[in-house]
Design a protein around this motif. Sequence first.
Motif, PDB file in Angstrom:
ATOM      1  N   MET A 118      27.193 -70.685  80.393  1.00 15.67           N
ATOM      2  CA  MET A 118      27.639 -69.332  79.862  1.00 15.67           C
ATOM      3  C   MET A 118      28.963 -69.601  79.432  1.00 15.67           C
ATOM      4  O   MET A 118      30.024 -70.489  79.976  1.00 15.67           O
ATOM      5  N   LYS A 119      29.306 -68.928  78.084  1.00 10.64           N
ATOM      6  CA  LYS A 119      30.681 -69.237  77.309  1.00 10.64           C
ATOM      7  C   LYS A 119      31.526 -68.432  77.994  1.00 10.64           C
ATOM      8  O   LYS A 119      31.183 -67.204  78.707  1.00 10.64           O
ATOM      9  N   LEU A 120      32.780 -68.704  77.742  1.00  9.13           N
ATOM     10  CA  LEU A 120      33.822 -67.873  78.143  1.00  9.13           C
ATOM     11  C   LEU A 120      33.659 -66.393  77.856  1.00  9.13           C
ATOM     12  O   LEU A 120      33.749 -65.515  78.461  1.00  9.13           O
ATOM     13  N   GLU A 121      33.340 -66.038  76.353  1.00 14.85           N
ATOM     14  CA  GLU A 121      33.236 -64.787  76.169  1.00 14.85           C
ATOM     15  C   GLU A 121      31.968 -64.005  76.583  1.00 14.85           C
ATOM     16  O   GLU A 121      32.235 -62.757  77.030  1.00 14.85           O
ATOM     17  N   GLU A 122      30.985 -64.852  77.150  1.00 12.14           N
ATOM     18  CA  GLU A 122      29.888 -63.997  77.847  1.00 12.14           C
ATOM     19  C   GLU A 122      30.414 -63.681  79.283  1.00 12.14           C
ATOM     20  O   GLU A 122      30.272 -62.709  79.695  1.00 12.14           O
ATOM     21  N   LYS A 123      31.270 -64.675  79.783  1.00 14.39           N
ATOM     22  CA  LYS A 123      31.797 -64.278  81.119  1.00 14.39           C
ATOM     23  C   LYS A 123      32.561 -63.140  81.190  1.00 14.39           C
ATOM     24  O   LYS A 123      32.392 -62.363  82.129  1.00 14.39           O
ATOM     25  N   LEU A 124      33.307 -62.970  80.106  1.00  6.65           N
ATOM     26  CA  LEU A 124      34.333 -61.945  79.924  1.00  6.65           C
ATOM     27  C   LEU A 124      33.500 -60.693  79.893  1.00  6.65           C
ATOM     28  O   LEU A 124      33.841 -59.554  80.491  1.00  6.65           O
ATOM     29  N   LYS A 125      32.289 -60.809  78.938  1.00  3.75           N
ATOM     30  CA  LYS A 125      31.742 -59.239  78.913  1.00  3.75           C
ATOM     31  C   LYS A 125      30.959 -58.972  80.028  1.00  3.75           C
ATOM     32  O   LYS A 125      30.949 -58.000  80.425  1.00  3.75           O
ATOM     33  N   ALA A 126      30.366 -59.972  80.914  1.00  2.00           N
ATOM     34  CA  ALA A 126      29.839 -59.750  82.236  1.00  2.00           C
ATOM     35  C   ALA A 126      30.824 -59.198  83.186  1.00  2.00           C
ATOM     36  O   ALA A 126      30.625 -58.211  84.096  1.00  2.00           O
ATOM     37  N   LEU A 127      31.871 -59.789  82.986  1.00  2.00           N
ATOM     38  CA  LEU A 127      33.224 -59.184  84.011  1.00  2.00           C
ATOM     39  C   LEU A 127      33.447 -57.689  83.466  1.00  2.00           C
ATOM     40  O   LEU A 127      33.453 -56.975  84.451  1.00  2.00           O
ATOM     41  N   GLU A 128      33.558 -57.414  82.333  1.00  2.00           N
ATOM     42  CA  GLU A 128      33.651 -56.108  81.794  1.00  2.00           C
ATOM     43  C   GLU A 128      32.637 -55.063  82.454  1.00  2.00           C
ATOM     44  O   GLU A 128      32.857 -54.009  82.607  1.00  2.00           O
ATOM     45  N   GLU A 129      31.462 -55.540  82.114  1.00  2.00           N
ATOM     46  CA  GLU A 129      30.338 -54.770  82.746  1.00  2.00           C
ATOM     47  C   GLU A 129      30.311 -54.627  84.231  1.00  2.00           C
ATOM     48  O   GLU A 129      30.078 -53.475  84.443  1.00  2.00           O
ATOM     49  N   THR A 130      30.636 -55.345  85.060  1.00  2.00           N
ATOM     50  CA  THR A 130      30.780 -55.447  86.445  1.00  2.00           C
ATOM     51  C   THR A 130      31.939 -54.442  86.775  1.00  2.00           C
ATOM     52  O   THR A 130      31.732 -53.706  87.575  1.00  2.00           O
ATOM     53  N   ALA A 131      33.028 -54.581  86.104  1.00  2.00           N
ATOM     54  CA  ALA A 131      34.145 -53.680  86.487  1.00  2.00           C
ATOM     55  C   ALA A 131      33.551 -52.173  86.157  1.00  2.00           C
ATOM     56  O   ALA A 131      34.075 -51.232  86.697  1.00  2.00           O
ATOM     57  N   ASP A 132      32.809 -51.948  84.876  1.00  2.00           N
ATOM     58  CA  ASP A 132      32.392 -50.587  84.537  1.00  2.00           C
ATOM     59  C   ASP A 132      31.231 -50.114  85.597  1.00  2.00           C
ATOM     60  O   ASP A 132      31.583 -48.828  86.079  1.00  2.00           O
ATOM     61  N   LYS A 133      30.459 -51.050  86.302  1.00  2.00           N
ATOM     62  CA  LYS A 133      29.832 -50.540  87.235  1.00  2.00           C
ATOM     63  C   LYS A 133      30.470 -50.259  88.597  1.00  2.00           C
ATOM     64  O   LYS A 133      30.102 -49.207  89.282  1.00  2.00           O
ATOM     65  N   LEU A 134      31.544 -51.027  88.669  1.00  2.00           N
ATOM     66  CA  LEU A 134      32.352 -50.517  89.833  1.00  2.00           C
ATOM     67  C   LEU A 134      33.105 -49.149  89.928  1.00  2.00           C
ATOM     68  O   LEU A 134      33.422 -48.632  90.801  1.00  2.00           O
ATOM     69  N   ASP A 135      33.232 -48.654  88.785  1.00  2.00           N
ATOM     70  CA  ASP A 135      33.758 -47.537  88.341  1.00  2.00           C
ATOM     71  C   ASP A 135      32.872 -46.300  89.085  1.00  2.00           C
ATOM     72  O   ASP A 135      33.618 -45.151  89.052  1.00  2.00           O
ATOM     73  N   ASP A 136      31.841 -46.558  89.024  1.00  2.00           N
ATOM     74  CA  ASP A 136      30.886 -45.147  89.359  1.00  2.00           C
ATOM     75  C   ASP A 136      30.996 -44.988  90.867  1.00  2.00           C
ATOM     76  O   ASP A 136      30.793 -45.604  91.825  1.00  2.00           O
ATOM     77  N   LYS A 137      31.312 -43.807  90.988  1.00  2.00           N
ATOM     78  CA  LYS A 137      31.848 -43.063  92.028  1.00  2.00           C
ATOM     79  C   LYS A 137      30.503 -42.899  93.009  1.00  2.00           C
ATOM     80  O   LYS A 137      30.785 -42.705  94.412  1.00  2.00           O
ATOM     81  N   ASP A 138      29.185 -43.001  92.685  1.00  2.00           N
ATOM     82  CA  ASP A 138      28.181 -42.884  93.377  1.00  2.00           C
ATOM     83  C   ASP A 138      27.574 -44.333  93.985  1.00  2.00           C
ATOM     84  O   ASP A 138      26.450 -44.201  94.543  1.00  2.00           O
ATOM     85  N   LEU A 139      28.298 -45.071  93.544  1.00  2.00           N
ATOM     86  CA  LEU A 139      27.764 -46.489  94.014  1.00  2.00           C
ATOM     87  C   LEU A 139      27.778 -46.878  95.483  1.00  2.00           C
ATOM     88  O   LEU A 139      28.929 -46.545  96.227  1.00  2.00           O
TER      89      LEU A 139
END
Length: 71
Positions: free
Chosen positions: A1-22
């Motif tokens: 996986m390229k760095l840009e793809e890893k950064l995008k995945a990290l951003e998506e993971t962070a967004d999911k962690l913001d879910d208060k109902d998680l």
Amino acid sequence: MKLEEKLKALEETADKLDDKDLALDDAVRLYEEGVKLIRECMDSLNESKGRIEVIRGELNDMLKNDGGGAD
């Protein structure tokens, strides 16, 4: 996986962690994934840094051997 793809995945993971109902288990799993992605990004950046340093050293050697003058 390229760095840009890893950064995008990290951003998506962070967004999911913001879910208060998680659920806690899901949050822990996502956190672990995020840490893994951060480690992979750091490794990629360090590898690139090393490659740049080698190239810079080669360029400096070429310039020294050439006398630094332009043709």
